[in-house]
Scaffold this active site. Structure first.
Site, PDB file in Angstrom:
ATOM      1  N   HIS A 255      20.362 -74.024  85.032  1.00  0.00           N
ATOM      2  CA  HIS A 255      19.968 -72.969  84.083  1.00  0.00           C
ATOM      3  C   HIS A 255      20.105 -71.580  84.706  1.00  0.00           C
ATOM      4  CE1 HIS A 255      18.262 -75.829  81.136  1.00  0.00           C
ATOM      5  NE2 HIS A 255      17.926 -76.531  82.208  1.00  0.00           N
TER       6      HIS A 255
ATOM      7  N   ASN B 119      15.091 -78.836  76.657  1.00  0.00           N
ATOM      8  CA  ASN B 119      16.513 -78.815  76.315  1.00  0.00           C
ATOM      9  C   ASN B 119      16.677 -78.983  74.813  1.00  0.00           C
ATOM     10  OD1 ASN B 119      17.466 -78.459  78.931  1.00  0.00           O
ATOM     11  ND2 ASN B 119      17.589 -80.654  79.316  1.00  0.00           N
TER      12      ASN B 119
END
Length: 215
Positions: free
Chosen positions: A79, A152
């Protein structure tokens, strides 16, 4: 040399400065450490004698080197690439009977919030368009402290056991000796990993769907 400072010569003919008598807001001024300790300068280090080694007791040197060593912030392992926005959450009605969270207790109250959306596999210089899982992170700044919600955009994942997570990420990251592909699974190491992980089949079906491409 600042006003009020005097100099003296060391045994090696080096210049030493005395700490001025004035306060930090006087015309004289002076240097301090992060803790406010007044120091003469940050250009000379303590040594054991004229030709001796540098002493670890020199806290000015240690502080300066510490700052130097921490000038670069390593990018996130996953990320690393994301975009975010500030805003606020407003509860139109109190929901105290459903939750004890502070932001749901008072109608009309606005709680500051920060939301970030990201890709997973790409580095800090990657783009938003590759096929990849997308992550989200929401931080509410409530009166009782910060509340973080992260996740997610897909309800399942590649692995069941957390011990396999480093292996999964190593397989999907860019090739260490090539630097590509960025934020994509189009190389052999990822598919080698997937082929050995039957539990990943469900996630792969999601990853090969439109859920992992921007639309």
């Amino acid at each position: 040399m600042a006003k009020g400072m005097t100099t003296e010569r060391g045994v090696g003919d080096e210049t030493h400065q005395r700490v001025p008598d004035g306060g930090p807001h006087t015309p004289d001024g002076h240097l301090t450490t992060n803790q406010g300790v007044r120091i003469s300068d940050n250009q000379n280090q303590l040594k054991a004698g004229p030709r001796g080694p540098v002493l670890l007791e020199d806290f000015v040197l240690r502080e300066k080197i510490f700052h130097f060593d921490h000038e670069r912030i390593p990018e996130r392992i996953v990320h690393a690439r994301g975009s975010a926005a500030h805003g606020y959450f407003e509860a139109y009605e109190a929901a105290a009977r459903l939750s004890k969270a502070d932001l749901f207790q008072r109608p009309g109250e606005k709680t500051p919030v920060f939301v970030r959306f990201s890709t997973v596999a790409g580095g800090a210089g990657s783009v938003d368009t590759p096929r990849d899982v997308r992550g989200f992170a929401v931080k509410f700044y409530t009166q009782e402290g910060n509340w973080d919600l992260v996740g997610n955009n897909i309800p399942v994942f590649f692995i069941q056991d957390a011990i396999k997570f480093p292996d999964l990420i190593h397989s999907v990251k860019m090739e260490a000796d090539r630097g590509y592909p960025q934020s994509a699974s189009a190389h052999d190491t990822f598919w080698d990993f997937i082929s050995l992980m039957p539990e990943a089949t469900h996630m792969i079906m999601w990853a090969m769907s439109d859920r992992t491409i921007p639309r």
